[in-house]
Every structure is written in C-alpha cells, then in structure tokens.
Design an enzyme around this catalytic site. Sequence first.
Site, PDB file in Angstrom:
ATOM      1  N   SER A 160       0.848  -1.204   0.000  1.00 19.94           N
ATOM      2  CA  SER A 160       0.000   0.000   0.000  1.00 19.94           C
ATOM      3  C   SER A 160       0.874   1.240   0.000  1.00 19.94           C
ATOM      4  O   SER A 160       0.678   2.165  -0.802  1.00 19.94           O
ATOM      5  CB  SER A 160      -0.889   0.066   1.245  1.00 19.94           C
ATOM      6  OG  SER A 160      -1.129  -1.171   1.814  1.00 19.94           O
ATOM      7  N   SER A 161       1.839   1.248   0.903  1.00 24.15           N
ATOM      8  CA  SER A 161       2.714   2.411   1.057  1.00 24.15           C
ATOM      9  C   SER A 161       3.607   2.599  -0.164  1.00 24.15           C
ATOM     10  O   SER A 161       4.139   3.682  -0.386  1.00 24.15           O
ATOM     11  CB  SER A 161       3.600   2.259   2.292  1.00 24.15           C
ATOM     12  OG  SER A 161       2.820   1.938   3.404  1.00 24.15           O
ATOM     13  N   TYR A 220      -1.711 -11.156   3.153  1.00 27.27           N
ATOM     14  CA  TYR A 220      -1.925  -9.779   3.610  1.00 27.27           C
ATOM     15  C   TYR A 220      -3.418  -9.587   3.871  1.00 27.27           C
ATOM     16  O   TYR A 220      -4.224  -9.596   2.949  1.00 27.27           O
ATOM     17  CB  TYR A 220      -1.429  -8.805   2.528  1.00 27.27           C
ATOM     18  CG  TYR A 220      -1.307  -7.348   2.958  1.00 27.27           C
ATOM     19  CD1 TYR A 220      -1.792  -6.890   4.180  1.00 27.27           C
ATOM     20  CD2 TYR A 220      -0.689  -6.428   2.126  1.00 27.27           C
ATOM     21  CE1 TYR A 220      -1.661  -5.563   4.558  1.00 27.27           C
ATOM     22  CE2 TYR A 220      -0.547  -5.092   2.493  1.00 27.27           C
ATOM     23  CZ  TYR A 220      -1.045  -4.668   3.708  1.00 27.27           C
ATOM     24  OH  TYR A 220      -0.920  -3.347   4.070  1.00 27.27           O
ATOM     25  N   LYS A 258       0.318 -10.893   7.422  1.00 23.20           N
ATOM     26  CA  LYS A 258       0.474  -9.508   7.864  1.00 23.20           C
ATOM     27  C   LYS A 258      -0.931  -9.053   8.134  1.00 23.20           C
ATOM     28  O   LYS A 258      -1.752  -8.950   7.214  1.00 23.20           O
ATOM     29  CB  LYS A 258       1.119  -8.672   6.760  1.00 23.20           C
ATOM     30  CG  LYS A 258       0.934  -7.186   6.955  1.00 23.20           C
ATOM     31  CD  LYS A 258       1.751  -6.436   5.932  1.00 23.20           C
ATOM     32  CE  LYS A 258       1.283  -5.000   5.755  1.00 23.20           C
ATOM     33  NZ  LYS A 258       0.737  -4.341   6.917  1.00 23.20           N
ATOM     34  N   SER A 264      -3.580  -6.386   9.207  1.00 22.56           N
ATOM     35  CA  SER A 264      -3.822  -4.953   9.379  1.00 22.56           C
ATOM     36  C   SER A 264      -5.220  -4.646   9.871  1.00 22.56           C
ATOM     37  O   SER A 264      -5.598  -3.477   9.943  1.00 22.56           O
ATOM     38  CB  SER A 264      -3.568  -4.224   8.057  1.00 22.56           C
ATOM     39  OG  SER A 264      -2.202  -4.317   7.724  1.00 22.56           O
ATOM     40  N   GLY A 285      -0.119  -5.065  11.756  1.00 18.65           N
ATOM     41  CA  GLY A 285      -0.330  -4.074  10.698  1.00 18.65           C
ATOM     42  C   GLY A 285      -0.500  -2.664  11.245  1.00 18.65           C
ATOM     43  O   GLY A 285       0.278  -1.769  10.915  1.00 18.65           O
ATOM     44  N   ASP A 303       0.092   0.470  12.897  1.00 20.99           N
ATOM     45  CA  ASP A 303       1.257   1.005  13.629  1.00 20.99           C
ATOM     46  C   ASP A 303       0.827   1.609  14.962  1.00 20.99           C
ATOM     47  O   ASP A 303       1.609   1.660  15.901  1.00 20.99           O
ATOM     48  CB  ASP A 303       1.945   2.089  12.785  1.00 20.99           C
ATOM     49  CG  ASP A 303       2.377   1.585  11.421  1.00 20.99           C
ATOM     50  OD1 ASP A 303       2.166   0.383  11.126  1.00 20.99           O
ATOM     51  OD2 ASP A 303       2.922   2.383  10.643  1.00 20.99           O
ATOM     52  N   GLU A 304      -0.429   2.076  15.012  1.00 23.58           N
ATOM     53  CA  GLU A 304      -0.951   2.728  16.210  1.00 23.58           C
ATOM     54  C   GLU A 304      -1.061   1.751  17.376  1.00 23.58           C
ATOM     55  O   GLU A 304      -1.308   2.156  18.510  1.00 23.58           O
ATOM     56  CB  GLU A 304      -2.350   3.313  15.928  1.00 23.58           C
ATOM     57  CG  GLU A 304      -2.358   4.431  14.890  1.00 23.58           C
ATOM     58  CD  GLU A 304      -2.448   3.926  13.445  1.00 23.58           C
ATOM     59  OE1 GLU A 304      -2.163   2.728  13.186  1.00 23.58           O
ATOM     60  OE2 GLU A 304      -2.809   4.736  12.573  1.00 23.58           O
ATOM     61  N   GLY A 308       3.417   1.215   7.621  1.00 23.81           N
ATOM     62  CA  GLY A 308       3.505   2.337   6.693  1.00 23.81           C
ATOM     63  C   GLY A 308       4.129   3.593   7.279  1.00 23.81           C
ATOM     64  O   GLY A 308       4.502   4.493   6.537  1.00 23.81           O
TER      65      GLY A 308
HETATM   66  C1  MN9 Z   1      -4.666   0.640   6.516  1.00 21.31           C
HETATM   67  C2  MN9 Z   1      -3.164   0.691   6.344  1.00 21.31           C
HETATM   68  O1  MN9 Z   1      -2.668   1.250   5.391  1.00 21.31           O
HETATM   69  N1  MN9 Z   1      -2.448   0.076   7.265  1.00 21.31           N
HETATM   70  C3  MN9 Z   1      -1.009   0.054   7.250  1.00 21.31           C
HETATM   71  C4  MN9 Z   1      -0.547  -1.331   7.214  1.00 21.31           C
HETATM   72  O2  MN9 Z   1      -0.991  -2.185   7.912  1.00 21.31           O
HETATM   73  C5  MN9 Z   1      -0.481   0.744   8.502  1.00 21.31           C
HETATM   74  O3  MN9 Z   1       0.906   0.561   8.581  1.00 21.31           O
HETATM   75  C6  MN9 Z   1      -0.832   2.213   8.468  1.00 21.31           C
HETATM   76  O4  MN9 Z   1      -0.168   2.848   7.417  1.00 21.31           O
HETATM   77  C7  MN9 Z   1      -0.445   2.923   9.758  1.00 21.31           C
HETATM   78  O5  MN9 Z   1      -0.928   2.206  10.850  1.00 21.31           O
HETATM   79  C8  MN9 Z   1      -0.932   4.369   9.811  1.00 21.31           C
HETATM   80  O6  MN9 Z   1      -2.322   4.416   9.958  1.00 21.31           O
HETATM   81  C1  PYR Z   2       2.174  -1.924   5.524  1.00 22.03           C
HETATM   82  C2  PYR Z   2       1.818  -1.077   4.466  1.00 22.03           C
HETATM   83  O1  PYR Z   2       1.465   0.026   4.707  1.00 22.03           O
HETATM   84  C3  PYR Z   2       1.969  -1.558   3.117  1.00 22.03           C
HETATM   85  O2  PYR Z   2       1.316  -2.496   2.712  1.00 22.03           O
HETATM   86  O3  PYR Z   2       2.768  -1.016   2.372  1.00 22.03           O
END
Ligand code: MN9
Ligand code: PYR
Length: 303
Positions: A48-49, A137, A165, A167, A190, A192-193, A209
């Site tokens: 995602s990131s 994932y 993983k 989330s 997943g 981070d919070e 992320g």
């Molecule tokens: C929904 C989403 O993108 N979740 C990410 C991966 O799990 C997290 O790492 C977030 O980027 C992070 O917790 C910030 O909200």
């Molecule tokens: C963990 C996350 O944010 C990603 O899938 O890139």
Amino acid sequence: MRLEKFRGIIPAFYACYDDQGDISEARTNALCDYLYEKKVNGVYVGGSSGECIYQNLDERKAVLSYVANRLKGKMTLIAHVGAPSTRDSIELAKHAAALGYDALSAIPPIYFKLPDSSVYKYWNEIIEATPLDFIIYNIPQTTGYTLTTSLFEKLLANPKVIGVKNSSMPTMDIERFKRVGGDNVVVFNGPDEQYVAGRIMGADGGIGGTYAAMPELFLQANEFFLQGKFEEAKRIQSHINDIIIALCSLNGSMYAVIKEVLNRRGVNIGSVRGPLEGISNEDMGRIDNIITMIDEATQQFCK
Ligand SMILES: CC(=O)N[C@H](C=O)[C@@H](O)[C@H](O)[C@H](O)CO
Ligand SMILES: CC(=O)C(=O)O
C-alpha cells in the site's frame, strides 16, 4: 530458525519518484540506504505504502529490482506482488523470485467481491508459481475482504505459507491467527498505532507504513518489548500515536506528508501519485512541527 529473519521492524517501502512523477532508481537507492543505516530488520516492497495500486507492471518490476540490487544480503526483503489480475500477480512473483526476495506477499483480489474459493485460488496460484515463502496480507479496511481463521488454516496446509500480515484493527485477530499457526507461522502487526499491543497479543514483529518516518521509535519500542519493559514500550507507543495523528491531520495524503518529512532529513523521494494528494503550501508550514515531535520523542527514549 527459518522464520527468524521475519521478526522485528519491517518498514513498508515508499514509492520513490523523480520530479516528473516517474519511478527514480537514484531516489529508491537513497531510501534503501537510509533504512539500512537505521538498522531496520527488513523492508516490505510494493505494498500500500509503495502505491502499488497506482503503478503499472513494468514500474513495479523496476522498483523490486532496484531495492534488491541495493539491499539483497543486507536485510530481509519481502515483495508485495498483489495486482488486480492473477496473471499480473504471478508475473511479479516470478520476477521477485528471480531477484532473490526472501518472501512474497499479496492482498486478496480487489474491486469485485469474490467468494472465499476465488480468494483461495488467487493466493494459491501465486504461491504455486515460485518456490518462495508466502505471507498473506489481511487488510479489510482497504480491500473489503476479511480473512477468516478457517481460510488461514486451510492456506497453512501449504508449507510455503509462513504467515500473515494482519492490518485489521482488533488485536484479537493477531492472537487468533497465532493460535491457529503457533510457532510455525509469523504474524505481523499491521496497525502502527497498536504495535506494542499487537506484540503482546502474539505478533512476531510488524510491517508498517509509518515506520520509515520514525524508525528509531519503532525499533526502541520493539527493544523495550523484548526486554519486558512494557511501561516504557507503552509510553513510546503514545508518542508514536500523537505523531501518526499529526501525519494524518494535513490536507495531503499521509504518504505525501511522510515524504516531506524525509525530504527535510535529506532523503528526497518525491511526492505521491494521484489520486493521492500532495501537500499544499499550508501543509508545508506544519511539517517542521511533526519533525520536532519525532525528534523529541527519539531524544527522550532512544540512546
Ligand atoms: C490501513 C493501512 O494502510 N495500514 C497500514 C498497514 O498495515 C499501517 O501501517 C498504516 O499505514 C499505519 O498504521 C498508519 O495508519
Ligand atoms: C504496511 C503497508 O502500509 C503496506 O502495505 O505497504
């Protein structure tokens, strides 16, 4: 032993663009070097990131190549290969396997709501395409699909499936996946919070992320957890959460904000691709506050 390399802090790797918005090898290398210096345990590339959803196949392959060329042998490399079609996902999987990635990972199919049988088939076809280990994932808030423990158990019948993983927001889901897989699987936190909570509920580490925006804080929270210093770990988590809320409070996408934070630290990886929004002039004036929050917490908790 085989799973040892998947523990700890694994930042999700960001898309690194040049000023025209094209993938930049030089800027990808710069982010690789930055994370290597920070001593993170690995990177999760093209998720995602990594803005995978906004990149074409050639671009995604290029990113996987650049990161492998720079970091192979230096840390654990996980390739996210989920793409809209099974065909493209398999092509990415084969590419990552040839580059020597340590494991593959993929979201479930997107857009159409498909039954479990299709999701199972999708993941299995990717898994069967290469000899690499595979990490499921589960990210219901973006995909709309929720992995059940029973499908997880069914997937685990294949020894190449080494973990998930997770989330989803309930930390209980981490506990349930760990319960099903035991010591033979890795479960990654997943959200981070709630990294510290995820660890306490059984996560072996995390993929996140926001890790690359503040690697020292996550590494230190992990260290405190390993030392059984839960009070300290919890206090870092509170600072991390203040910072994440700040990263998400501007007009631009959280990734654009993080990229500007990195830029001011000397790591220019460009901005984000539309429809994600870049940061406005108004946002620009708020970045230094966020950097101060990160620096103050780092000074307070990290040696
Ligand atoms: C929904 C989403 O993108 N979740 C990410 C991966 O799990 C997290 O790492 C977030 O980027 C992070 O917790 C910030 O909200
Ligand atoms: C963990 C996350 O944010 C990603 O899938 O890139």
